[in-house]
Design an enzyme around this catalytic site. Structure first.
Site, mmCIF file in Angstrom:
data_model
loop_
_atom_site.group_PDB
_atom_site.id
_atom_site.type_symbol
_atom_site.label_atom_id
_atom_site.label_comp_id
_atom_site.label_asym_id
_atom_site.label_seq_id
_atom_site.Cartn_x
_atom_site.Cartn_y
_atom_site.Cartn_z
ATOM 1 C CG ASP A 131 -12.936 -3.670 -1.511
ATOM 2 O OD1 ASP A 131 -11.920 -3.227 -0.936
ATOM 3 O OD2 ASP A 131 -13.354 -4.834 -1.356
ATOM 4 C CB VAL A 132 -8.494 0.370 -2.364
ATOM 5 C CG1 VAL A 132 -9.079 1.739 -2.667
ATOM 6 C CG2 VAL A 132 -8.346 0.149 -0.862
ATOM 7 C CE1 TYR A 144 -2.445 2.127 9.774
ATOM 8 C CE2 TYR A 144 -0.747 2.889 11.299
ATOM 9 C CZ TYR A 144 -1.748 3.156 10.382
ATOM 10 O OH TYR A 144 -2.043 4.458 10.055
#
Length: 262
Positions: free
Chosen positions: A59-60, A167
């Protein structure tokens, strides 16, 4: 730098653009360390790519998870003799939402945090934890190159649409840190290149409705289609091999410029 007999860490490495990159580098003789949350897909990809691939469930957004993956990769390199020479930070998510919705409610902080933590913080965290093993690698060639970092931005960094505040912010930040990273690492012989793709076939674009997808394809100039992961992977390979690519953001978008809305 030739990929052969060198190890590359690829986050988001078992699907979409990351998987295509892993296949391309593996075909060139590289060892690929694949970081992803999807352990089922990870096991399948390792079966496909063979002994030159390893998968680490990662999980980054979790720094300890990245640490475990980097440590596992380092232990693997001691067995193979193929030092870590590069990172492709490909893990990313898109979670659209207007900054203020029709009910006059602001975009939730949890939504912002999710996108920023994976796309920006996760990219920087993976890079910073991998770097100590690249800066100490043996310099190669007449220029003394040690490695290359490849980050993934997006066309949304430059012309993001409505609903892409989080984003676009995350991908714009990735684009902006390209040159400072290259300058920080120049004395070590480590290059930094960012690729900014537009509409490409990936898990993220599979979630788009047909109307949205068609609208995006209409504003592409040529070719009028989504990019293929293999086309992205070819550019990654060029970034690895071409030493004059450094400190720059490469748009890979078919001359697409997104309108404010479809």
């Amino acid at each position: 730098m030739k990929p052969a007999n060198r190890t590359f860490i690829i986050s988001g490495g078992v699907s979409g653009l990351g998987l295509a990159t892993a296949r391309n580098l593996r075909a060139a003789g590289a060892y690929v360390s694949l970081l992803d949350l999807n352990s089922t897909a990870g096991d399948e990809v390792v079966k496909e790519l063979g002994e030159r691939a390893r998968f680490f469930e990662t999980d980054v957004a979790d720094t300890e998870s990245i640490a475990a993956a980097v440590k596992g990769t380092l232990e693997w390199t001691k067995q193979t003799g193929a030092a870590i020479r590069g990172v492709v930070a490909g893990a990313g998510v898109g979670l659209p939402g207007l900054i203020i919705d029709k009910k006059n409610e602001p975009l939730s902080l949890s939504s912002l945090d999710l996108v920023l933590n994976i796309n920006l913080r996760g990219t920087l965290d993976l890079i910073r934890q991998s770097l100590p093993y690249i800066t100490t690698a043996t310099p190669e060639g007449p220029d003394g190159e040690r490695g290359v970092l490849i980050m993934i931005s997006s066309s949304a960094a430059f012309d993001g649409q409505m609903g892409q505040v989080a984003y676009a912010a995350s991908k714009g930040a990735v684009a902006s840190l390209t040159l400072p990273l290259a300058r920080d690492l120049s004395k070590y012989g480590i290059r930094v290149v960012t690729i900014a793709p537009s509409l490409f076939e990936s898990n993220m674009t599979k979630m788009m409705g047909p109307k949205v997808r068609l609208g995006l394809e209409r504003v592409m100039e040529f070719p009028k289609r989504a990019g293929q992961p293999e086309e992205f992977a070819r550019l990654v390979r060029e970034c690895v091999e071409n030493q004059m690519l450094n400190g720059t953001v490469l748009r890979l978008d078919g001359a697409m410029r997104m309108p404010s809305k479809l």
